[in-house]
Design a protein around this motif. Sequence first.
Motif, PDB file in Angstrom:
ATOM      1  N   LEU A 156       0.656  -1.070   0.026  1.00  0.00           N
ATOM      2  CA  LEU A 156      -0.097   0.004   0.129  1.00  0.00           C
ATOM      3  C   LEU A 156       0.861   1.442   0.205  1.00  0.00           C
ATOM      4  CD1 LEU A 156      -2.782   1.508   0.158  1.00  0.00           C
ATOM      5  CD2 LEU A 156      -2.513   0.956   2.867  1.00  0.00           C
ATOM      6  N   MET A 157       2.010   1.335   0.695  1.00  0.00           N
ATOM      7  CA  MET A 157       2.660   2.516   1.042  1.00  0.00           C
ATOM      8  C   MET A 157       3.980   2.492   0.329  1.00  0.00           C
ATOM      9  SD  MET A 157       2.159   3.131   5.310  1.00  0.00           S
ATOM     10  CE  MET A 157       0.941   3.228   5.970  1.00  0.00           C
ATOM     11  N   GLY A 158       4.378   1.350  -0.211  1.00  0.00           N
ATOM     12  CA  GLY A 158       5.559   1.419  -0.872  1.00  0.00           C
ATOM     13  C   GLY A 158       6.761   1.327   0.288  1.00  0.00           C
ATOM     14  N   VAL A 160     -11.326   8.997  -0.837  1.00  0.00           N
ATOM     15  CA  VAL A 160     -10.081   8.441   0.081  1.00  0.00           C
ATOM     16  C   VAL A 160     -10.847   7.886   1.469  1.00  0.00           C
ATOM     17  CG1 VAL A 160      -8.452   9.319   1.821  1.00  0.00           C
ATOM     18  CG2 VAL A 160      -8.573  10.177  -0.641  1.00  0.00           C
ATOM     19  N   ARG A 161     -11.922   8.534   1.821  1.00  0.00           N
ATOM     20  CA  ARG A 161     -12.346   7.833   3.102  1.00  0.00           C
ATOM     21  C   ARG A 161     -12.870   6.153   2.722  1.00  0.00           C
ATOM     22  NH1 ARG A 161     -14.702  12.898   3.495  1.00  0.00           N
ATOM     23  NH2 ARG A 161     -16.698  12.064   3.189  1.00  0.00           N
ATOM     24  N   ALA A 162     -13.758   6.173   1.584  1.00  0.00           N
ATOM     25  CA  ALA A 162     -14.210   4.794   1.186  1.00  0.00           C
ATOM     26  C   ALA A 162     -12.883   3.675   1.125  1.00  0.00           C
ATOM     27  CB  ALA A 162     -14.840   4.839  -0.028  1.00  0.00           C
ATOM     28  N   CYS A 163     -11.943   4.312   0.897  1.00  0.00           N
ATOM     29  CA  CYS A 163     -10.621   3.457   0.201  1.00  0.00           C
ATOM     30  C   CYS A 163      -9.873   2.864   1.558  1.00  0.00           C
ATOM     31  CB  CYS A 163      -9.766   4.028  -0.473  1.00  0.00           C
ATOM     32  SG  CYS A 163     -10.301   4.250  -2.453  1.00  0.00           S
ATOM     33  N   LEU A 164      -9.942   3.990   2.596  1.00  0.00           N
ATOM     34  CA  LEU A 164      -9.370   3.749   3.831  1.00  0.00           C
ATOM     35  C   LEU A 164     -10.044   2.832   4.695  1.00  0.00           C
ATOM     36  CD1 LEU A 164      -7.948   7.093   4.864  1.00  0.00           C
ATOM     37  CD2 LEU A 164      -6.426   5.328   3.604  1.00  0.00           C
ATOM     38  N   LEU A 211      -6.637   4.196  -4.415  1.00  0.00           N
ATOM     39  CA  LEU A 211      -5.897   5.293  -3.637  1.00  0.00           C
ATOM     40  C   LEU A 211      -4.585   5.916  -4.175  1.00  0.00           C
ATOM     41  CD1 LEU A 211      -6.037   6.621  -0.908  1.00  0.00           C
ATOM     42  CD2 LEU A 211      -4.960   4.623   0.213  1.00  0.00           C
ATOM     43  N   HIS A 212      -3.901   4.880  -4.968  1.00  0.00           N
ATOM     44  CA  HIS A 212      -2.656   5.167  -5.480  1.00  0.00           C
ATOM     45  C   HIS A 212      -2.984   6.051  -6.777  1.00  0.00           C
ATOM     46  CE1 HIS A 212      -0.122   1.559  -4.132  1.00  0.00           C
ATOM     47  NE2 HIS A 212      -0.516   2.369  -3.154  1.00  0.00           N
ATOM     48  N   THR A 213      -4.113   5.784  -7.658  1.00  0.00           N
ATOM     49  CA  THR A 213      -4.547   6.551  -8.580  1.00  0.00           C
ATOM     50  C   THR A 213      -4.956   8.107  -8.521  1.00  0.00           C
ATOM     51  OG1 THR A 213      -5.485   4.665  -9.840  1.00  0.00           O
ATOM     52  CG2 THR A 213      -6.262   6.771 -10.621  1.00  0.00           C
ATOM     53  N   LEU A 214      -5.734   8.247  -7.204  1.00  0.00           N
ATOM     54  CA  LEU A 214      -6.054   9.657  -6.831  1.00  0.00           C
ATOM     55  C   LEU A 214      -4.771  10.373  -6.511  1.00  0.00           C
ATOM     56  CD1 LEU A 214      -8.950   8.595  -4.216  1.00  0.00           C
ATOM     57  CD2 LEU A 214      -9.174  10.109  -6.444  1.00  0.00           C
ATOM     58  N   GLU A 230       8.820   7.520  -4.891  1.00  0.00           N
ATOM     59  CA  GLU A 230       8.765   7.666  -3.442  1.00  0.00           C
ATOM     60  C   GLU A 230       7.938   8.774  -3.093  1.00  0.00           C
ATOM     61  OE1 GLU A 230      12.227   8.750  -0.087  1.00  0.00           O
ATOM     62  OE2 GLU A 230      12.802   7.905  -1.834  1.00  0.00           O
ATOM     63  N   VAL A 231       7.905   9.919  -4.063  1.00  0.00           N
ATOM     64  CA  VAL A 231       6.966  10.967  -3.758  1.00  0.00           C
ATOM     65  C   VAL A 231       5.535  10.443  -3.401  1.00  0.00           C
ATOM     66  CG1 VAL A 231       5.700  13.001  -4.622  1.00  0.00           C
ATOM     67  CG2 VAL A 231       8.235  12.626  -5.072  1.00  0.00           C
ATOM     68  N   ARG A 232       5.214   9.628  -4.191  1.00  0.00           N
ATOM     69  CA  ARG A 232       3.835   8.972  -4.110  1.00  0.00           C
ATOM     70  C   ARG A 232       3.608   8.121  -2.756  1.00  0.00           C
ATOM     71  NH1 ARG A 232       1.434   4.421  -7.893  1.00  0.00           N
ATOM     72  NH2 ARG A 232       2.800   3.189  -6.288  1.00  0.00           N
TER      73      ARG A 232
END
Length: 457
Positions: free
Chosen positions: A60-62, A144-148, A184-187, A227-229
Amino acid sequence: MFRRPLDFLESLPVHGDLVEIRLGPRRAWVACDPRLVHRILMDPRTFDKGGPLYDRLRTLMGDGLVTCRQDDHRRQRRMLQPAFRPSRAADCTRVVTEETEAVCRGWRAGQRVDVTAEMLALTTGVTSRLLFSDSLDAGRAAAVRACLAVVVRGLFVRTVVPVDALYRLPTPGNRRYRHAVLRLHTLIDAIIAERRRGPSRDGQDDLLGTLLEAAAGDGADAPTEREVRDQLVTLLLTGVESTAMCLASAFGLLADHPEAERLLHDEVDGVLAGRPAPGPGELERLVHTRCVVTETLRLRPPGWLFTRITTRETELAGRILPRGATVLYSPYLLHHRAASFPEPEQFRPERWLPDRDTPVPGGAMVPFAAGSRKCIGDALAMAQATAAVAAVARDWRLRPVSGPAGRPRPAATLGPRSLVLLAEPRARARARRTATAQSPAPRAAPHHPRTGFPMGR
């Protein structure tokens, strides 16, 4: 561990300071003694970020600040540190107050409020402004809230049953989880692309700007595009979910403890004196409010279970652990030890008053971890939570609908998943709103916050 994780964890200390368990087919060791946990957290080169939790978080976070290995941690922390200067607490407080007022504006007397959903809306608004200014509109914030919500449920299952083959099956739950991660990544990718294409925003000092400025450099420490993402996803997840769970838990506990709530209201009335936000130096005067937040973090820590991986063969509590062993520690377990905290199941904010000279053993209170991997934004996180509790309590009481709220539900974070309370306007708040309505409205000045992101784990 899967069905009743909190009860399971609390049952372990009778078996010793270091208890062997199984996570699916994998052996793991749970450190139950604060001294062992302190040693683990203070030696991140031997006990590195890893194990089932971080294996899942990396998808998820890399390799962002929370999940990266120790050998890259110093570079990443140095890159992000300017965004977490303590001097930014005042600006963070203004953002929190504005977003709290926006959330509470729709409440009505006697309304049943889904406090969990409202706190998620609040922290999404705060976090998005601190991360990327005004780039997250209402539609994106809802996404974002729905994804989380999907992600935090899926992460817990994948931690306690770390069998990869199960999560490659095309079940509805697995498909929802993969879609949420991808969405989430796409957003975040879209927001980064828009910032790059858009006009210069030299006046906006958000974290995205800090990262893009660092990426534009040609030094060896410059972050890559990926890494920025990763950093933005990391801080979005930790900032929104963890803080929302802390706030929802705090209001649930206050609703069940009227005396603590009364002291909170008295303090907020005295310090704020009707103003929406604490002024310079006034946040420190909200002593009881801060104690409420601290006691909530003790009793209901949002980050309640973490894993580490040994990088070499090592001795721990008289056991020889091989290289690659999974070690767990639980802030929830440590915070509920009677040896460290008398009457650990009781909500007692006064135990954190400055004049209570009762030392807490090292490793016993670790809501933000410890050592070099301690949360980079712990001070700003406390300022954010304290300001949010004060801003809500200034105007509202939140009452139980029927009986105590009960224990929270564990997922990737710990907290009430759907806490419904009755909203009751406070008498002073009603009088203040009446007086305001009868006087000319002040002319609002434009506000451009210069802030850094306040949460991580």
